[in-house]
Design a protein around this motif. Sequence first.
Motif, PDB file in Angstrom:
ATOM      1  N   ILE A  39       0.853  -1.191   0.000  1.00  8.21           N
ATOM      2  CA  ILE A  39       0.000   0.000   0.000  1.00  8.21           C
ATOM      3  C   ILE A  39       0.889   1.241   0.000  1.00  8.21           C
ATOM      4  CG2 ILE A  39      -1.703   1.335   1.298  1.00  8.21           C
ATOM      5  CD1 ILE A  39      -2.731  -1.267   2.452  1.00  8.21           C
ATOM      6  N   VAL A  40       0.598   2.174  -0.885  1.00  8.29           N
ATOM      7  CA  VAL A  40       1.305   3.457  -0.894  1.00  8.29           C
ATOM      8  C   VAL A  40       0.385   4.510  -0.298  1.00  8.29           C
ATOM      9  CG1 VAL A  40       2.203   5.315  -2.345  1.00  8.29           C
ATOM     10  CG2 VAL A  40       2.872   2.955  -2.790  1.00  8.29           C
ATOM     11  N   ILE A  41       0.892   5.202   0.717  1.00  5.43           N
ATOM     12  CA  ILE A  41       0.134   6.267   1.380  1.00  5.43           C
ATOM     13  C   ILE A  41       0.766   7.599   1.012  1.00  5.43           C
ATOM     14  CG2 ILE A  41      -0.655   7.200   3.571  1.00  5.43           C
ATOM     15  CD1 ILE A  41      -0.509   4.408   4.736  1.00  5.43           C
ATOM     16  N   ASP A  42      -0.022   8.452   0.427  1.00  8.71           N
ATOM     17  CA  ASP A  42       0.450   9.743  -0.069  1.00  8.71           C
ATOM     18  C   ASP A  42      -0.079  10.869   0.805  1.00  8.71           C
ATOM     19  OD1 ASP A  42       1.344  11.834  -1.789  1.00  8.71           O
ATOM     20  OD2 ASP A  42      -0.638  11.882  -2.724  1.00  8.71           O
ATOM     21  N   ALA A  43       0.815  11.557   1.492  1.00  6.70           N
ATOM     22  CA  ALA A  43       0.430  12.754   2.258  1.00  6.70           C
ATOM     23  C   ALA A  43       0.471  13.929   1.297  1.00  6.70           C
ATOM     24  CB  ALA A  43       1.391  12.969   3.424  1.00  6.70           C
ATOM     25  N   GLY A  44      -0.699  14.437   0.924  1.00  8.16           N
ATOM     26  CA  GLY A  44      -0.772  15.492  -0.070  1.00  8.16           C
ATOM     27  C   GLY A  44       0.002  16.749   0.323  1.00  8.16           C
ATOM     28  N   HIS A  45       0.533  17.444  -0.705  1.00  4.52           N
ATOM     29  CA  HIS A  45       1.250  18.710  -0.561  1.00  4.52           C
ATOM     30  C   HIS A  45       2.552  18.492   0.225  1.00  4.52           C
ATOM     31  CE1 HIS A  45      -2.352  20.522  -2.280  1.00  4.52           C
ATOM     32  NE2 HIS A  45      -3.043  19.767  -1.447  1.00  4.52           N
ATOM     33  N   GLY A  46       3.122  19.541   0.783  1.00  3.96           N
ATOM     34  CA  GLY A  46       4.378  19.412   1.519  1.00  3.96           C
ATOM     35  C   GLY A  46       5.437  20.379   1.036  1.00  3.96           C
ATOM     36  N   GLY A  47       6.365  20.712   1.927  1.00  3.11           N
ATOM     37  CA  GLY A  47       7.455  21.614   1.575  1.00  3.11           C
ATOM     38  C   GLY A  47       6.948  22.988   1.190  1.00  3.11           C
ATOM     39  N   LYS A  48       7.346  23.446   0.004  1.00  2.19           N
ATOM     40  CA  LYS A  48       6.948  24.779  -0.465  1.00  2.19           C
ATOM     41  C   LYS A  48       5.465  24.863  -0.820  1.00  2.19           C
ATOM     42  CE  LYS A  48       8.353  23.780  -5.250  1.00  2.19           C
ATOM     43  NZ  LYS A  48       9.240  24.193  -6.361  1.00  2.19           N
ATOM     44  N   ASP A  49       4.797  23.728  -0.847  1.00  2.00           N
ATOM     45  CA  ASP A  49       3.367  23.682  -1.151  1.00  2.00           C
ATOM     46  C   ASP A  49       2.590  23.396   0.137  1.00  2.00           C
ATOM     47  OD1 ASP A  49       0.823  23.274  -2.131  1.00  2.00           O
ATOM     48  OD2 ASP A  49       1.252  21.253  -2.873  1.00  2.00           O
ATOM     49  N   PRO A  50       2.013  24.429   0.764  1.00  2.00           N
ATOM     50  CA  PRO A  50       1.319  24.225   2.039  1.00  2.00           C
ATOM     51  C   PRO A  50      -0.058  23.602   1.896  1.00  2.00           C
ATOM     52  CG  PRO A  50       1.103  26.504   1.357  1.00  2.00           C
ATOM     53  CD  PRO A  50       2.002  25.832   0.346  1.00  2.00           C
ATOM     54  N   GLY A  51      -0.613  23.601   0.668  1.00  2.00           N
ATOM     55  CA  GLY A  51      -1.985  23.149   0.492  1.00  2.00           C
ATOM     56  C   GLY A  51      -2.936  24.201   1.025  1.00  2.00           C
ATOM     57  N   ALA A  52      -4.110  23.784   1.449  1.00  4.59           N
ATOM     58  CA  ALA A  52      -5.089  24.722   2.001  1.00  4.59           C
ATOM     59  C   ALA A  52      -4.596  25.248   3.351  1.00  4.59           C
ATOM     60  CB  ALA A  52      -6.440  24.040   2.156  1.00  4.59           C
ATOM     61  N   ILE A  53      -4.946  26.487   3.649  1.00  5.44           N
ATOM     62  CA  ILE A  53      -4.495  27.122   4.894  1.00  5.44           C
ATOM     63  C   ILE A  53      -5.707  27.577   5.700  1.00  5.44           C
ATOM     64  CG2 ILE A  53      -3.188  29.021   5.894  1.00  5.44           C
ATOM     65  CD1 ILE A  53      -1.398  28.973   3.449  1.00  5.44           C
ATOM     66  N   GLY A  54      -5.757  27.134   6.946  1.00  4.98           N
ATOM     67  CA  GLY A  54      -6.833  27.548   7.834  1.00  4.98           C
ATOM     68  C   GLY A  54      -6.405  28.716   8.690  1.00  4.98           C
ATOM     69  N   ARG A  55      -7.136  28.938   9.773  1.00  7.54           N
ATOM     70  CA  ARG A  55      -6.786  30.030  10.675  1.00  7.54           C
ATOM     71  C   ARG A  55      -5.476  29.751  11.412  1.00  7.54           C
ATOM     72  NH1 ARG A  55     -12.545  31.635  13.664  1.00  7.54           N
ATOM     73  NH2 ARG A  55     -13.662  32.287  11.768  1.00  7.54           N
ATOM     74  N   LYS A  56      -5.262  28.466  11.731  1.00  5.45           N
ATOM     75  CA  LYS A  56      -4.079  28.118  12.512  1.00  5.45           C
ATOM     76  C   LYS A  56      -3.230  27.020  11.854  1.00  5.45           C
ATOM     77  CE  LYS A  56      -6.269  29.207  16.948  1.00  5.45           C
ATOM     78  NZ  LYS A  56      -6.621  28.686  18.306  1.00  5.45           N
ATOM     79  N   ALA A  57      -3.843  26.198  11.022  1.00  3.64           N
ATOM     80  CA  ALA A  57      -3.144  25.018  10.506  1.00  3.64           C
ATOM     81  C   ALA A  57      -2.906  25.106   9.002  1.00  3.64           C
ATOM     82  CB  ALA A  57      -3.958  23.762  10.822  1.00  3.64           C
ATOM     83  N   LYS A  58      -1.961  24.322   8.565  1.00  7.79           N
ATOM     84  CA  LYS A  58      -1.697  24.139   7.141  1.00  7.79           C
ATOM     85  C   LYS A  58      -2.056  22.710   6.762  1.00  7.79           C
ATOM     86  CE  LYS A  58       2.104  27.479   7.007  1.00  7.79           C
ATOM     87  NZ  LYS A  58       3.557  27.668   6.752  1.00  7.79           N
ATOM     88  N   GLU A  59      -2.668  22.577   5.612  1.00  9.19           N
ATOM     89  CA  GLU A  59      -3.105  21.257   5.173  1.00  9.19           C
ATOM     90  C   GLU A  59      -1.965  20.252   5.145  1.00  9.19           C
ATOM     91  OE1 GLU A  59      -4.922  18.916   1.247  1.00  9.19           O
ATOM     92  OE2 GLU A  59      -4.677  21.097   1.201  1.00  9.19           O
ATOM     93  N   LYS A  60      -0.801  20.647   4.674  1.00  8.80           N
ATOM     94  CA  LYS A  60       0.311  19.718   4.507  1.00  8.80           C
ATOM     95  C   LYS A  60       0.677  19.028   5.816  1.00  8.80           C
ATOM     96  CE  LYS A  60       4.100  23.050   5.235  1.00  8.80           C
ATOM     97  NZ  LYS A  60       5.375  23.578   4.691  1.00  8.80           N
ATOM     98  N   ASP A  61       0.554  19.755   6.938  1.00  7.67           N
ATOM     99  CA  ASP A  61       0.930  19.193   8.246  1.00  7.67           C
ATOM    100  C   ASP A  61      -0.090  18.160   8.720  1.00  7.67           C
ATOM    101  OD1 ASP A  61       3.166  20.901   8.334  1.00  7.67           O
ATOM    102  OD2 ASP A  61       1.942  22.519   9.166  1.00  7.67           O
TER     103      ASP A  61
END
Length: 378
Positions: A39-61
Motif C-alpha cells: 500500500i502506498v500512502i500519499d500525504a498530499g502537498h508538503g514543503g513549499k506547497d502548504p496546500g489549504a491554509i486555515g486560521r491556525k493550521a496548514k493542510e500539509k501538516d
Amino acid sequence: MTSLLWKKFVGRLKVIFVLTLIFFIPNNLDAQAYQIKTIVIDAGHGGKDPGAIGRKAKEKDINLAVALLTGQYIEKYMPDVKVIYTRKTDEFIELHERANIANRNHADLFLSIHVNAVSNSRVTGASSWLLGVGKYQSNLELAKLENSVIEMEDNYEEVYQGFDPNKDESYIIFNFNSTKAYFEQSLNLAQEIQDQFKNRVGRRNYGIHQGPFLVLHRTTMPSVLIELGFITNSTEEKFLMSKEGQEFMASAIFRSVRTYKQQIDAKNKKTVILANQKEPENENSVIEDHGVTYKVQFLLSKTELAPDDPAFKNLVAVWKYKDGAFYKYTTGNSSDLSVIKEIQNNIKDRYPDAFIAAFKDGERISISEAKRLIKAKN
C-alpha cells in the motif's frame, strides 16, 4: 470547414491523442489474482506547497500526521502488508512522482490524504474521491485546485505534455478513459472509508465523489483521494489539528483498509471449511445458540467471508450473524463473562476494536440484560 479551421481541428486531435497515450491506464486488474500486499500512502502537498491554509493550521501538516499514523496502524496490525510513503517529512514531492512511487513499487492500493477548503466556513464533512469526470462544476474546481500543484514543479509544461490545470479543455483527456480501470475496487474501498468516518468517528459524511485528479489518473491500481474535512471550518480545523482527531481519522482509514483486504482475500478463497477451528468435529462452524451467552465480536463485513478466511485463523467458536446489510463475526461462546474477557484480551493485538456482545437464543441483547438473565437462572 475552412483550411485554417481544419488545421486547428486536426492539431487539437493530435494533442488529445498524445495526452491520451500518456495518461491512459489499461484495465489489467485480474480480480482472482488481486491481493493487498503493498500500500502506498500519499500525504498530499508538503514543503513549499502548504496546500489549504486555515486560521491556525496548514493542510500539509495535517495530511502528513494522518498519513504516518495510518501507516503505523497498518504496519502494526497488518504485518503481511508493506507500507510505502510518498513522503515522511515536510518536503515537496512532484505530483507525477507520487503516482510513479506507487507504480514502481507495484502497489496494490494507493491512498492520497488531503484536507478540503471552501469559501463557506460553515461546510464540514469528510469525503472520498475517485477518478472520473465530475458531474458538477464544484468537482472540477476541487480537481483544478489539487492539480494546480504541478505549477510549482520545474519544467511542468514538458512533463505533463502541455496539460494546463486551470483550463477546462485540458480535462478532455479524462473522457478517454472509458474502461474506468479499477473503479469498482476503488468504490468499494471508498464506501468502507466513508462508513468508518461516519459510524465510528462520528464525522459528517460529505459523500463519495468523482473528479479528474492527475495523481489518481496516473496510478495503475485502485486509488482513493481522501478529504479528511474542511480546514476552513474552525471546529473541524481544531479537530483535525488535535492528536486525538488525527488518531481517530487514521484509525478509521486503517480499519477500512483492513476490511477491504479481508473482502479481497475472501474472494480468492475456494475452500468451504473454517480453518483451525478448535471445536469438536461434530460441531458446525455456525454455533446453535440456546440460552444466554457472551461472545467477542471482532469483525464486520459487507460481504460474507469464506469459511477459511485468514481472519478466522486460530480463533475458537467463530460465529456469524446478519445485521442489516452487514455480516458480523464473533469468537468464543460462554455464559461465563470472565472466559469471554480472556478471549478478548488474547486477540486485542490482532483485533484492537473487538468488544464483548451478549446474545439470547442467537439474538443480540445488552450486556446488562444478559447479566440479569444469567443471575436469575442461577
